[in-house]
Scaffold this motif. Sequence first.
Motif: not given
Length: 185
Positions: A33-37
């Motif tokens: 999921q983009p933006g998870l870290w």
Amino acid sequence: MWPKAVAGASIGVAFAFIFNPFVGIFSFLNEIQPGLWEPGMNGSHAFTMLIIAHVWGGIPFNFVIFLGGLQAIPVSLTQSAAMDGAGPWRRIIDIYIPLLTPQLFLSLVLEVTDSVVSAFALIASMTQGGPGGSTKLLVYKIYEDGFLGRDLSGASTQTVILTAMVLSLALVQFLYLEKKVKYER
């Protein structure tokens, strides 16, 4: 003891690479999921990264302190407790922790003081106070004001405040926590 001997800036560079959202160990999270870290965009992620790097650098010193304390505990105490029916957890709570209070106290005082003072190298090499100033601690603000902003009087005042805070924190630890330390002969 190697991590304690390594300079804080070197630890910061290594952990900045390890926690890089594109090539680091958590890069798979951004594939899921983009933006998870995003330690470069999310302040809590950046602060978590700083804490992990600082803890990693302090583990060996505390390990040596606790190992020395554990080796000073007589084997006869644990053997007699085992013969009396005390399980492993009961021996930890009733024998090991009370006899390790001097080492616990020393580690707590040294690590709290070290975390306030030596955070500069990690912040300077990993986050530069960002994102959005979320990791800008007082020690880094002193550097920015004094060396980058050329406000030497303001930086020196902040240094005196930081020194007073560290000394008062150590004093509070000695006044209140040292009473709970049991020094055995």
